[in-house]
Motif scaffolding. Sequence first.
Motif, PDB file in Angstrom:
ATOM      1  N   ILE A  75       0.841  -1.199   0.000  1.00 50.28           N
ATOM      2  CA  ILE A  75       0.000   0.000   0.000  1.00 50.28           C
ATOM      3  C   ILE A  75       0.879   1.253   0.000  1.00 50.28           C
ATOM      4  O   ILE A  75       1.717   1.440   0.884  1.00 50.28           O
ATOM      5  N   ASN A  76       0.694   2.125  -1.004  1.00 50.31           N
ATOM      6  CA  ASN A  76       1.390   3.419  -1.068  1.00 50.31           C
ATOM      7  C   ASN A  76       2.892   3.284  -0.790  1.00 50.31           C
ATOM      8  O   ASN A  76       3.459   4.005   0.039  1.00 50.31           O
ATOM      9  N   VAL A  77       3.532   2.386  -1.519  1.00 49.52           N
ATOM     10  CA  VAL A  77       4.941   2.066  -1.278  1.00 49.52           C
ATOM     11  C   VAL A  77       5.842   3.288  -1.420  1.00 49.52           C
ATOM     12  O   VAL A  77       6.639   3.596  -0.532  1.00 49.52           O
ATOM     13  N   ALA A  78       5.742   3.990  -2.551  1.00 56.28           N
ATOM     14  CA  ALA A  78       6.634   5.126  -2.800  1.00 56.28           C
ATOM     15  C   ALA A  78       6.471   6.205  -1.737  1.00 56.28           C
ATOM     16  O   ALA A  78       7.461   6.764  -1.251  1.00 56.28           O
ATOM     17  N   GLU A  79       5.227   6.484  -1.368  1.00 56.35           N
ATOM     18  CA  GLU A  79       4.972   7.518  -0.357  1.00 56.35           C
ATOM     19  C   GLU A  79       5.601   7.140   0.982  1.00 56.35           C
ATOM     20  O   GLU A  79       6.252   7.971   1.640  1.00 56.35           O
ATOM     21  N   LYS A  80       5.444   5.879   1.378  1.00 51.54           N
ATOM     22  CA  LYS A  80       6.021   5.428   2.649  1.00 51.54           C
ATOM     23  C   LYS A  80       7.541   5.473   2.622  1.00 51.54           C
ATOM     24  O   LYS A  80       8.191   5.851   3.612  1.00 51.54           O
ATOM     25  N   GLN A  81       8.127   5.093   1.493  1.00 52.20           N
ATOM     26  CA  GLN A  81       9.586   5.119   1.386  1.00 52.20           C
ATOM     27  C   GLN A  81      10.112   6.548   1.425  1.00 52.20           C
ATOM     28  O   GLN A  81      11.141   6.826   2.050  1.00 52.20           O
ATOM     29  N   ASN A  82       9.418   7.465   0.767  1.00 47.93           N
ATOM     30  CA  ASN A  82       9.818   8.876   0.811  1.00 47.93           C
ATOM     31  C   ASN A  82       9.738   9.433   2.234  1.00 47.93           C
ATOM     32  O   ASN A  82      10.626  10.160   2.687  1.00 47.93           O
ATOM     33  N   ILE A  83       8.671   9.086   2.933  1.00 49.40           N
ATOM     34  CA  ILE A  83       8.504   9.526   4.324  1.00 49.40           C
ATOM     35  C   ILE A  83       9.611   8.946   5.195  1.00 49.40           C
ATOM     36  O   ILE A  83      10.191   9.636   6.037  1.00 49.40           O
ATOM     37  N   ALA A  84       9.928   7.675   4.981  1.00 53.94           N
ATOM     38  CA  ALA A  84      10.985   7.023   5.760  1.00 53.94           C
ATOM     39  C   ALA A  84      12.340   7.692   5.540  1.00 53.94           C
ATOM     40  O   ALA A  84      13.090   7.932   6.494  1.00 53.94           O
ATOM     41  N   LEU A  85      12.649   8.022   4.288  1.00 51.68           N
ATOM     42  CA  LEU A  85      13.924   8.682   3.990  1.00 51.68           C
ATOM     43  C   LEU A  85      14.000  10.056   4.645  1.00 51.68           C
ATOM     44  O   LEU A  85      15.064  10.470   5.131  1.00 51.68           O
ATOM     45  N   GLU A  86      12.870  10.750   4.685  1.00 53.40           N
ATOM     46  CA  GLU A  86      12.835  12.066   5.347  1.00 53.40           C
ATOM     47  C   GLU A  86      13.054  11.900   6.849  1.00 53.40           C
ATOM     48  O   GLU A  86      13.768  12.692   7.483  1.00 53.40           O
ATOM     49  N   ALA A  87      12.443  10.861   7.420  1.00 54.53           N
ATOM     50  CA  ALA A  87      12.585  10.617   8.857  1.00 54.53           C
ATOM     51  C   ALA A  87      14.021  10.258   9.224  1.00 54.53           C
ATOM     52  O   ALA A  87      14.532  10.676  10.279  1.00 54.53           O
ATOM     53  N   VAL A  88      14.684   9.499   8.373  1.00 56.72           N
ATOM     54  CA  VAL A  88      16.075   9.103   8.634  1.00 56.72           C
ATOM     55  C   VAL A  88      16.970  10.328   8.782  1.00 56.72           C
ATOM     56  O   VAL A  88      17.904  10.337   9.598  1.00 56.72           O
ATOM     57  N   LYS A  89      16.686  11.383   8.032  1.00 55.48           N
ATOM     58  CA  LYS A  89      17.488  12.611   8.117  1.00 55.48           C
ATOM     59  C   LYS A  89      17.442  13.228   9.515  1.00 55.48           C
ATOM     60  O   LYS A  89      18.319  14.016   9.892  1.00 55.48           O
ATOM     61  N   LEU A  90      16.421  12.892  10.285  1.00 54.65           N
ATOM     62  CA  LEU A  90      16.228  13.485  11.606  1.00 54.65           C
ATOM     63  C   LEU A  90      16.920  12.702  12.719  1.00 54.65           C
ATOM     64  O   LEU A  90      16.895  13.112  13.872  1.00 54.65           O
TER      65      LEU A  90
END
Length: 259
Positions: A75-90
């Motif tokens: 479900i919504n793979v690309a969106e979740k991966q983008n969110i995860a990459l943004e979170a990793v920056k934090l």
Amino acid sequence: MLIAERQQNIVRVVNERKSVRVSELSEIFSVTEETIRRDLEKLEKEKKLLRSHGGAISMNPSDSLEIPYKEREIINVAEKQNIALEAVKLVKEGDNIILDASTTAWYMAKSLPDIPITVLTNSIKVAMELGDKKQITVISTGGALLGKSLSFVGPLAEASLSNYYVNKAFISCKGLQIERGISESDEQQAKLKKKMIESTSQVYIMVDYSKIGKQAFSLITGIEDVDYIITDTKADKVSVQNLKEKQLNVIIAQDSINT
């Protein structure tokens, strides 16, 4: 068969099966996969189902059961991966963080660099993903295993969280509303996530566009307990602005994953 009739039947099939692939729907209704994709796009806009990577998932409000992990993974793979990459920056060296048992947290675990941090999690998949990263200390909550989500919940898991205090918690949920807060489909998961929020100084809620404005079965906590919301570029702009007006920090993850 008329278009409206086909679309009505698509919703019925999706609700009956809980999840179904485009190729299956194409076969059932004897139309092209492209036609089915257009149908699913229209039906998602009408909030009658939820599109997934390669198919559709039921969003029948009477169904309060947790979606199995293998279904959530598409479900919504690309969106979740983008969110995860943004979170990793934090995440910074020396951080002590919580990752829940969401698929977004799993994508985050996959992307975390091997730096000296401590990760507390109730997810088997997150723990396994971090196992080969030598500088990351992984602590599992333990508890009762939920097979569908490959996660630990219950009194033992909640008691385990009481023994720790972390500086950042990265948590997903099934629904986020300004008035009704954040919610989960499973009551045990909701209780554990509430405990996670109580165990941290900064709460990051990771939600793709499809969850904003939705309410799931079990309340986790009110929106006032959230510090940051990380979502994607498809998030409704009016909803994002309303969240910002409530003094919430909204981070929009840019598109960097193609699926």
